[in-house]
Write a protein that holds these residues in place. Structure first.
Motif, PDB file in Angstrom:
ATOM      1  N   GLU A  72       0.841  -1.139  -0.187  1.00  0.00           N
ATOM      2  CA  GLU A  72      -0.026   0.027   0.133  1.00  0.00           C
ATOM      3  C   GLU A  72       0.949   1.208   0.120  1.00  0.00           C
ATOM      4  OE1 GLU A  72      -3.079   2.175   2.976  1.00  0.00           O
ATOM      5  OE2 GLU A  72      -2.773   0.151   3.262  1.00  0.00           O
ATOM      6  N   GLN A  73       1.777   1.257   0.867  1.00  0.00           N
ATOM      7  CA  GLN A  73       2.777   2.489   0.706  1.00  0.00           C
ATOM      8  C   GLN A  73       3.665   2.579  -0.523  1.00  0.00           C
ATOM      9  OE1 GLN A  73       2.738   4.545   3.434  1.00  0.00           O
ATOM     10  NE2 GLN A  73       1.201   2.838   4.231  1.00  0.00           N
ATOM     11  N   ASN A  75       2.396   1.697  -3.304  1.00  0.00           N
ATOM     12  CA  ASN A  75       1.477   2.220  -4.170  1.00  0.00           C
ATOM     13  C   ASN A  75       1.347   3.797  -3.972  1.00  0.00           C
ATOM     14  OD1 ASN A  75       0.768  -0.276  -5.272  1.00  0.00           O
ATOM     15  ND2 ASN A  75      -1.022  -0.506  -3.890  1.00  0.00           N
ATOM     16  N   ARG A  76       1.258   4.326  -3.026  1.00  0.00           N
ATOM     17  CA  ARG A  76       1.097   6.021  -2.643  1.00  0.00           C
ATOM     18  C   ARG A  76       2.458   6.342  -3.195  1.00  0.00           C
ATOM     19  NH1 ARG A  76      -0.564   6.342   3.850  1.00  0.00           N
ATOM     20  NH2 ARG A  76      -2.851   5.366   3.556  1.00  0.00           N
ATOM     21  N   GLU A  77       3.503   5.942  -3.051  1.00  0.00           N
ATOM     22  CA  GLU A  77       4.942   6.419  -3.703  1.00  0.00           C
ATOM     23  C   GLU A  77       4.819   6.614  -5.148  1.00  0.00           C
ATOM     24  OE1 GLU A  77       7.192   8.117  -1.795  1.00  0.00           O
ATOM     25  OE2 GLU A  77       6.093   7.596  -0.190  1.00  0.00           O
ATOM     26  N   LYS A  79       2.082   6.735  -7.023  1.00  0.00           N
ATOM     27  CA  LYS A  79       1.171   7.712  -7.295  1.00  0.00           C
ATOM     28  C   LYS A  79       1.782   9.188  -7.360  1.00  0.00           C
ATOM     29  CE  LYS A  79      -2.912   5.364  -6.302  1.00  0.00           C
ATOM     30  NZ  LYS A  79      -4.198   5.154  -5.387  1.00  0.00           N
ATOM     31  N   ARG A  80       2.710   9.257  -6.420  1.00  0.00           N
ATOM     32  CA  ARG A  80       3.426  10.551  -6.187  1.00  0.00           C
ATOM     33  C   ARG A  80       4.662  10.957  -7.207  1.00  0.00           C
ATOM     34  NH1 ARG A  80       4.014  10.250   0.406  1.00  0.00           N
ATOM     35  NH2 ARG A  80       1.810  10.555   0.926  1.00  0.00           N
ATOM     36  N   ALA A  86       9.012   3.637  -4.379  1.00  0.00           N
ATOM     37  CA  ALA A  86       8.087   2.765  -4.689  1.00  0.00           C
ATOM     38  C   ALA A  86       8.712   1.545  -5.006  1.00  0.00           C
ATOM     39  CB  ALA A  86       7.182   3.341  -5.809  1.00  0.00           C
ATOM     40  N   THR A 253       9.005   3.139   6.226  1.00  0.00           N
ATOM     41  CA  THR A 253       8.843   3.283   4.568  1.00  0.00           C
ATOM     42  C   THR A 253      10.264   4.050   4.470  1.00  0.00           C
ATOM     43  OG1 THR A 253       8.030   5.691   4.866  1.00  0.00           O
ATOM     44  CG2 THR A 253       6.626   3.518   4.373  1.00  0.00           C
TER      45      THR A 253
END
Length: 765
Positions: A72-73, A75-77, A79-80, A86, A253
């Motif tokens: 999940e983390q 995926n966030r990176e 998207k950024r 990531a 992270t």
């Protein structure tokens, strides 16, 4: 962190203060053997329980639910747009998930899909042999399956992967690493027949003042390799991380050394082969994981949190005895008990080598040498390094003693004594038992282990060698890569430990994985001592600060730089160049008291030292904010803030101040980010002028700055100046890191690229 966490240090300090004065005196004067015995008596169950609680702040056990959290983390990176971050987060889970699926009865009919995914991961990571092994096994599995049509798509995918694998094998990417790059011409090397890993141009000497040391037996040229030594033992420094608070997640992270480098060979890695028993240890390959398990990790695995809590020195000490083997440890510890004063003061009873040679003994009288007089990079040599037992403060020795005893008690309680003593062969050994409990009293064998470990922890204060690596600052995806040296691991190098200190050394040390290479940084005449710098270089620190720093090594430096600065009326070059200047006339401010006065008698301005120091700290904070703006993509704002900082600095800092050079370097970095190569080069040239002034024109610092300038000029198409800068950077860096270093290879690639340009373009530039 070298020493235990602050809470454990505080607890042992309070226990020491509460001891009876007579017991404190006994502990302070105790031999290593007696210190362990007394430590076993003093360590109470309350302290052991408190240590177990502290270990909860650094959990290393496996958490299956961590996989979904890291995904999940990641995926966030993604998207950024932070793709490197990531990728690193995804790598924490992908191969580990696949391995777990294979080992937990994943349906046989679905395994081909999983194995293809695994081969893809390995291929992307450059692990070609591992990917090839997977593909071969997969081919065999599909061929044995009677229903071929169900695997038709997978066969097509398999074919594509094999093509990719063939392409990668034909055009392999350059090896990643600090100083290991493309193989060049082999260096001429003749090994010393008396000192393992040393050049034949060195000899081992001894005298009462300098102890064991290395001298040049012939004239040595700059850049010549003098020592090539593999660490006897090394432990990866975990990197900075915050202790967990109540309610915090156990997962992080942030990428630390523990995520970026193999825990055995220290190779850089993108994705890792994780230990099957703990969440901390990670390796670059299954081979490294297996070797680590057989050599030491089988004893360390279940104690990861404890080792992180007790610090790197305790971890190095444990791993040292595990690698040496109990038989050798026991032999040397027993020898130290039988009236052999060489073990307590290994250099105190030695004759100078000239006297020993007259007696026909060669170098046999030198501690650490074997019966043939050869100094090996061995446990025997390591054991004879000075522990300085009498010089350490009683409080520090008490902390080390309790830490070692507590660790050995946990080894015994966890049923790991057999692993430590090697009473079972590796084939017979299974996963550690974590529930087995034995007597609170340490066994005689583990007391021997504890004594050796205490010796090594005390030795490390003076003999620990930091393995460093050049790490990229920022994302590392720009046209100009900025790097800084960081401590990667702590190690014992028995031969490297023979080098004495000087604040003006004549050698340079570089690392590739766990191997150290010592090169002459300047010509060294025959008979001259080969000298290493333990940290405080004369051009970076004032003599008083250097002497204070060196006090931890229990000697006072009498090198030429220190003797010169200690003469009456002589002012440190560092003090002059990093001085404050008058806010009114820009002349140098001077004075040793709290109030500084302008050196220009016609001006007579005075200012508080504290006030100017406060301005300097504020300026450094503003520079940090500017760099933070650059990291989040706000380059224009970063430039405005840095230019404002530069104007402010000019009102109270000397033009030669190192911070002035750093600001020029930062401005060059920002302009390079914007593709404004001429502006970037202009600022970097100013930075190089200041760096040369402080560190010298042939220093490694100047070499790194020239490397950055070469990158800027290359990208800005300033061909003529780029070629001359490349040549100069190559000349400096090859002396310090050798012709096969990664930076030299990159410089040569840039030079080849520029040299192949059409002649009419070269003439215009």
């Amino acid at each position: 962190m070298a020493l235990p966490v602050a809470e454990w240090q505080g607890r042992t300090a309070r226990l020491w203060a509460a001891l009876q004065p007579a017991l404190r005196e006994r502990l302070a004067a105790a031999s290593l053997q007696d210190a362990v015995r007394l430590g076993c008596d003093v360590l109470r169950s309350e302290e052991e329980a408190a240590l177990v609680q502290l270990c909860h702040q650094a959990p290393t056990d496996k958490k299956p639910e961590a996989a979904s959290w890291y995904r999940e983390q990641g995926n966030r990176e993604f998207k950024r747009g932070r793709y490197q971050a990531a990728l690193r987060l995804y790598s924490k889970v992908c191969l580990e998930d696949i391995a777990r699926a294979e080992s937990h009865g994943y349906p046989d009919r679905l395994l081909p899909k999983v194995l293809l995914r695994k081969a893809e991961c390995l291929l992307c990571l450059g692990r070609l042999q591992d990917a090839q092994d997977i593909l071969r096994g997969l081919e065999s599995k599909i061929a044995l399956d009677g229903v071929m049509t169900t695997h038709l798509t997978r066969l097509q995918k398999l074919s594509q992967l094999k093509v990719k694998l063939g392409e990668k094998e034909r055009c392999p990417e350059p090896a990643q690493g600090e100083h290991g790059g493309t193989q060049g011409e082999p260096e001429i090397w003749e090994e010393n027949n008396r000192i393992s890993g040393a050049s034949s141009s060195l000899s081992l000497s001894f005298d009462a003042e300098r102890g064991r040391h290395l001298v040049a037996s012939q004239d040595i040229v700059a850049g010549q390799s003098l020592v090539k030594e593999e660490a006897f033992v090394s432990v990866l420094c975990p990197g900075e991380s915050l202790p967990l608070q109540d309610g915090d997640t156990a997962w992080d992270t942030r990428a630390t050394n523990a995520d970026l480098y193999c825990h055995r060979c220290l190779r850089q890695l993108l994705a890792s082969v994780p230990c099957q028993g703990c969440s901390y240890a990670k390796y670059c390959s299954q081979d490294c994981a297996d070797r680590a398990w057989q050599q030491y990790h089988r004893a360390e695995c279940s104690l990861g949190a404890l080792l992180l809590t007790l610090g790197v020195f305790c971890h190095v000490a444990l791993r040292t005895v595990l690698l040496a083997g109990f038989a050798e440890v026991s032999r040397l510890v027993e020898g130290s008990h039988h009236g052999d004063k060489n073990f307590q003061n290994p250099e105190g009873s030695c004759k100078p080598l000239s006297e020993a040679a007259d007696a026909g003994a060669g170098s046999r009288g030198v501690p650490g040498c074997d019966s043939c007089g050869r100094y090996q990079s061995s446990y025997q040599a390591l054991f004879h390094l000075l522990p300085h037992t009498e010089q350490h403060s009683p409080e520090h020795k008490f902390l080390c003693t309790l830490s070692v005893v507590a660790l050995c008690k946990q080894l015994q309680a966890a049923g790991l004594e057999a692993a430590v003593l090697s009473q079972k062969s590796p084939q017979q050994w299974s996963k550690p038992k974590t529930c087995e409990k034995t007597s609170d009293e340490l066994s005689p064998e583990l007391k021997t282990v504890a004594e050796a470990m205490l010796r090594h922890v005390l030795q490390l204060q003076c003999n620990a060698q930091a393995i460093t690596v050049m790490q990229e600052l920022g994302p590392g995806d720009g046209a100009v890569v900025d790097k800084k040296p960081v401590r990667l691991a702590t190690a014992f190098f028995p031969v490297l430990s023979l080098l004495n200190h000087s604040c003006c050394p004549n050698i340079s040390v570089s690392f590739s994985g766990t191997a150290a290479t010592v090169r002459a940084a300047q010509p060294i005449s025959s008979g001259q001592e080969v000298l290493h710098c333990y940290g405080p270089h004369w051009c970076r620190m004032r003599v008083a600060e250097r002497q204070q720093f060196l006090s931890q090594y229990f000697f006072k430096c009498h090198c030429p730089a220190c003797l010169q600065e200690l003469e009456p009326g002589v002012k440190s070059v560092v003090s002059i160049r990093n001085s404050f200047c008058c806010p009114k006339c820009q002349a140098q401010m001077q004075g040793e008291e709290d109030t500084l006065c302008c050196s220009n008698e016609a001006c007579a301005t005075s200012a508080s030292r504290d006030h100017l120091s406060g301005r300097l700290q504020d300026l450094q904070q503003q520079i940090k904010k500017a760099l933070d703006l650059l990291r989040v993509g706000k380059a224009d704002q970063a430039i405005k803030m840095l230019l404002k900082c530069q104007m402010d600095a000019g009102t109270f800092l000397s033009p030669e101040h190192l911070l002035m050079g750093e600001m020029e370097d930062h401005l060059a970095q920002v302009y390079a980010t914007l593709g404004k190569w001429q502006e970037a080069a202009r600022h970097l040239r100013k930075s190089i002028e200041i760096v040369e002034m402080h560190h010298g024109p042939s220093s490694v610092e100047t070499g790194h700055e020239l490397f950055k300038l070469a990158q800027i000029l290359f990208n800005g198409f300033a061909v003529s100046e780029a070629l001359s800068t490349i040549q100069r950077a190559e000349g400096i860096l090859s002396v310090h890191f050798g012709p096969q270093s990664a930076q030299i290879q990159e410089l040569q690639e840039m030079k080849a690229c520029l040299s192949e340009l059409p002649r009419n373009i070269l003439q215009r530039t």
